[in-house]
Design an enzyme around this catalytic site. Sequence first.
Site, mmCIF file in Angstrom:
data_model
loop_
_atom_site.group_PDB
_atom_site.id
_atom_site.type_symbol
_atom_site.label_atom_id
_atom_site.label_comp_id
_atom_site.label_asym_id
_atom_site.label_seq_id
_atom_site.Cartn_x
_atom_site.Cartn_y
_atom_site.Cartn_z
ATOM 1 N N HIS A 68 -28.155 35.893 -20.439
ATOM 2 C CA HIS A 68 -29.471 35.723 -19.956
ATOM 3 C C HIS A 68 -30.174 34.450 -20.841
ATOM 4 O O HIS A 68 -30.325 34.387 -21.912
ATOM 5 C CB HIS A 68 -30.298 36.891 -20.343
ATOM 6 C CG HIS A 68 -31.748 36.991 -19.871
ATOM 7 N ND1 HIS A 68 -31.946 37.109 -18.440
ATOM 8 C CD2 HIS A 68 -32.778 36.646 -20.659
ATOM 9 C CE1 HIS A 68 -33.380 37.122 -18.379
ATOM 10 N NE2 HIS A 68 -33.901 36.931 -19.771
ATOM 11 N N HIS A 70 -33.240 31.224 -20.140
ATOM 12 C CA HIS A 70 -34.219 30.413 -19.408
ATOM 13 C C HIS A 70 -34.376 28.833 -20.001
ATOM 14 O O HIS A 70 -34.787 28.907 -21.178
ATOM 15 C CB HIS A 70 -35.778 30.998 -19.495
ATOM 16 C CG HIS A 70 -35.972 32.459 -19.287
ATOM 17 N ND1 HIS A 70 -35.881 32.948 -17.976
ATOM 18 C CD2 HIS A 70 -36.113 33.451 -20.083
ATOM 19 C CE1 HIS A 70 -35.988 34.262 -17.983
ATOM 20 N NE2 HIS A 70 -36.104 34.701 -19.279
ATOM 21 N N GLN A 73 -37.268 26.916 -21.316
ATOM 22 C CA GLN A 73 -38.002 27.245 -22.719
ATOM 23 C C GLN A 73 -37.461 26.569 -23.686
ATOM 24 O O GLN A 73 -38.205 26.653 -25.024
ATOM 25 C CB GLN A 73 -38.059 28.808 -22.838
ATOM 26 C CG GLN A 73 -38.972 29.547 -21.428
ATOM 27 C CD GLN A 73 -38.921 31.239 -21.629
ATOM 28 O OE1 GLN A 73 -38.494 31.621 -22.666
ATOM 29 N NE2 GLN A 73 -39.401 31.638 -20.570
ATOM 30 N N ARG A 95 -46.599 34.165 -24.457
ATOM 31 C CA ARG A 95 -46.510 33.865 -22.971
ATOM 32 C C ARG A 95 -47.507 32.780 -22.482
ATOM 33 O O ARG A 95 -47.266 31.771 -21.438
ATOM 34 C CB ARG A 95 -46.477 35.101 -22.088
ATOM 35 C CG ARG A 95 -45.717 35.083 -20.984
ATOM 36 C CD ARG A 95 -46.029 36.358 -20.130
ATOM 37 N NE ARG A 95 -47.606 36.718 -19.676
ATOM 38 C CZ ARG A 95 -47.632 37.406 -18.552
ATOM 39 N NH1 ARG A 95 -46.827 37.884 -17.784
ATOM 40 N NH2 ARG A 95 -48.859 37.669 -18.217
ATOM 41 N N TYR A 134 -36.900 30.746 -12.697
ATOM 42 C CA TYR A 134 -38.269 30.792 -11.586
ATOM 43 C C TYR A 134 -38.930 29.847 -11.583
ATOM 44 O O TYR A 134 -40.168 29.912 -11.029
ATOM 45 C CB TYR A 134 -38.798 32.137 -12.209
ATOM 46 C CG TYR A 134 -39.105 32.297 -13.559
ATOM 47 C CD1 TYR A 134 -40.382 31.832 -14.036
ATOM 48 C CD2 TYR A 134 -38.226 33.100 -14.708
ATOM 49 C CE1 TYR A 134 -40.681 31.890 -15.416
ATOM 50 C CE2 TYR A 134 -38.664 32.797 -15.947
ATOM 51 C CZ TYR A 134 -39.935 32.508 -16.362
ATOM 52 O OH TYR A 134 -40.210 32.649 -17.720
ATOM 53 N N HIS A 223 -37.962 39.525 -11.065
ATOM 54 C CA HIS A 223 -38.323 39.313 -12.453
ATOM 55 C C HIS A 223 -38.464 40.506 -13.261
ATOM 56 O O HIS A 223 -37.821 40.618 -14.326
ATOM 57 C CB HIS A 223 -39.785 38.227 -12.265
ATOM 58 C CG HIS A 223 -39.935 38.000 -13.701
ATOM 59 N ND1 HIS A 223 -40.687 38.707 -14.443
ATOM 60 C CD2 HIS A 223 -39.858 36.850 -14.478
ATOM 61 C CE1 HIS A 223 -41.065 38.183 -15.615
ATOM 62 N NE2 HIS A 223 -40.363 37.133 -15.711
ATOM 63 N N ARG A 226 -43.324 44.659 -12.930
ATOM 64 C CA ARG A 226 -44.599 44.092 -13.032
ATOM 65 C C ARG A 226 -44.796 42.865 -11.815
ATOM 66 O O ARG A 226 -45.754 42.833 -11.297
ATOM 67 C CB ARG A 226 -44.733 43.678 -14.285
ATOM 68 C CG ARG A 226 -46.010 42.760 -14.495
ATOM 69 C CD ARG A 226 -46.257 42.163 -15.881
ATOM 70 N NE ARG A 226 -45.133 40.984 -16.225
ATOM 71 C CZ ARG A 226 -45.041 39.952 -15.577
ATOM 72 N NH1 ARG A 226 -45.990 39.542 -14.690
ATOM 73 N NH2 ARG A 226 -43.989 38.907 -15.864
ATOM 74 N N HIS A 250 -35.725 41.759 -15.699
ATOM 75 C CA HIS A 250 -36.389 42.121 -16.955
ATOM 76 C C HIS A 250 -36.749 43.736 -16.973
ATOM 77 O O HIS A 250 -37.761 44.173 -16.128
ATOM 78 C CB HIS A 250 -37.452 41.270 -17.354
ATOM 79 C CG HIS A 250 -37.121 39.954 -17.559
ATOM 80 N ND1 HIS A 250 -37.703 38.922 -16.629
ATOM 81 C CD2 HIS A 250 -36.392 39.243 -18.476
ATOM 82 C CE1 HIS A 250 -37.298 37.707 -17.073
ATOM 83 N NE2 HIS A 250 -36.531 37.858 -18.486
ATOM 84 N N HIS A 287 -32.995 43.436 -21.569
ATOM 85 C CA HIS A 287 -33.651 43.973 -22.738
ATOM 86 C C HIS A 287 -33.504 45.348 -22.980
ATOM 87 O O HIS A 287 -33.070 45.744 -23.671
ATOM 88 C CB HIS A 287 -35.304 43.668 -22.650
ATOM 89 C CG HIS A 287 -35.735 42.114 -22.649
ATOM 90 N ND1 HIS A 287 -34.985 41.294 -23.632
ATOM 91 C CD2 HIS A 287 -36.198 41.398 -21.882
ATOM 92 C CE1 HIS A 287 -35.587 39.956 -23.324
ATOM 93 N NE2 HIS A 287 -36.144 39.908 -22.250
ATOM 94 N N ASP A 338 -32.071 33.815 -24.078
ATOM 95 C CA ASP A 338 -33.368 34.275 -23.541
ATOM 96 C C ASP A 338 -34.188 32.880 -23.692
ATOM 97 O O ASP A 338 -34.268 31.814 -22.899
ATOM 98 C CB ASP A 338 -34.021 35.619 -24.126
ATOM 99 C CG ASP A 338 -35.136 36.032 -23.334
ATOM 100 O OD1 ASP A 338 -35.325 35.411 -22.219
ATOM 101 O OD2 ASP A 338 -35.834 36.704 -23.896
HETATM 102 ZN ZN LIG Z 1 -35.894 36.536 -19.985
#
Ligand SMILES: [Zn+2]
Length: 472
Positions: A68, A70, A73, A95, A134, A223, A226, A250, A287, A338
């Site tokens: 996992h 991204h 980031q 975030r 994403y 994603h 939520r 997630h 997670h 992550d």
């Molecule tokens: Zn993630």
Amino acid sequence: MASHEQTSGASSGWLPDLLFTQGKFVAGTALFCDDQGKIVRLSREANDLANARRLPSRAILPGLVNTHSHTFQRVIRGRTEHRSKADRDTFWTWREKMYQAAARLSPEDIYQGARMAFVEMALTGITTVGEFHYLHHQADGTPYTDPLLTNKLVIQAAREVGLRIALLRTAYVRSGFQQPPDPGQTRFITHDPEEFAAGCEELDRWAAEKYPAGTVQVGVAPHSIRACQLDYFRQVDAYARRKKCPVHVHVSEQPAENEQCQAEHGATPIALFAREGFLSDRFTAIHAIHITGEEVRLLAKHRARVCACPTSERDLGDGAVPARQLLRAGVPVGLGSDSQVQIDLLEDARLLEYHLRMQSLERLILAPDPEGPGTLANRLFAAATRSGAESLEIGDAELREGSFADFFTVDLQDPSVADPDPETLLTNIVFSAERTAIREVYVGGKQIVAHGRHHAQEETVRDFVQVQQRIW
Ligand SMILES: [Zn+2]
């Protein structure tokens, strides 16, 4: 000639001091691969041992699988460890900072960030990555002329660095249940599920034409419950079932996500996914921290998987993944970097255990029974290798005939290791090895790291630093 140079020719062989296969280190065994990058034999024959390239003071281990990631980031590293104006700094205030960075990145920046993260992964022994991607559109939500541009650039970056990649194309639709739209999320959103699925199909076709079999996988990632409401989720899941591709989501990273799901659906996320029939051996919950015993049972019942991201989870204050209950129930647990606050999958492996020690004031929590097979290090190493390969459905993470020759070497004389004993070496590596001990990395028999350096390291760092100077 230096002993660790790039290989070519019909068959290549390596003879380290020790080689990790079938759960243990063996001496006097050479590994051979063909020009397709597949292992053709592990051999103890005198003739083979004489012909293999000798790797003195080295152990060979199967490449690590980062389940996992991204990559974008990577640009916020070093920029989130100061207080915001909020009363409390949490995952949610972090975030906000992450979204601010995400809005600034051009396709070129996304590509350079990915290259930087992938080079760092290679240097730590990672040979396969699952990229949960994403950043699909321009900052105002307008698609690029090629709507798949950023997806393709991230795949291209991984292949240039030399990693296998599963691109988990992310479906993002909304801010949350009864939440107003968040401008920070605009570039993530694809409103139409059919358009989303068509994009996955097109990306899969593009990758299959452009890259050799077994190097690129395309999966889907609603994603989170939520950000991807249920009717949309159902359509993405239906697409994945048709395509027989991995589904990553997630799940329960923060308690607030569970509360929203409870309010909207009267159930916590995994219980809802079980009710909807989403759970299967192709489903990986990323997670899965704040989950109930019943949810552990549901994951096990449907042979679903979990990916923990302990270095990131400790940075974000997420909590500890209940790995004892998961492993006891037979749920495979993989590992991911992550948010890229650190890229070191061996550190993630040891933290999976250490977080539980700090919670329970006990030791050896994930260790098998004294009479059982393997050791704690075996279990943690399987989380960093095999569990990830199975979740992403790419790479093998095992050194045996027929597998891809994806491996890294450890210097047995590195001060953090200094241990030629095959009985204790894996524990030493999993709990204590520093990155300096990782010297060579091969993917499909092709060398990408030599003497602890990646072949494109210098230019990658230079270009990434320029991106950082421009965007900050
Ligand atoms: Zn993630």
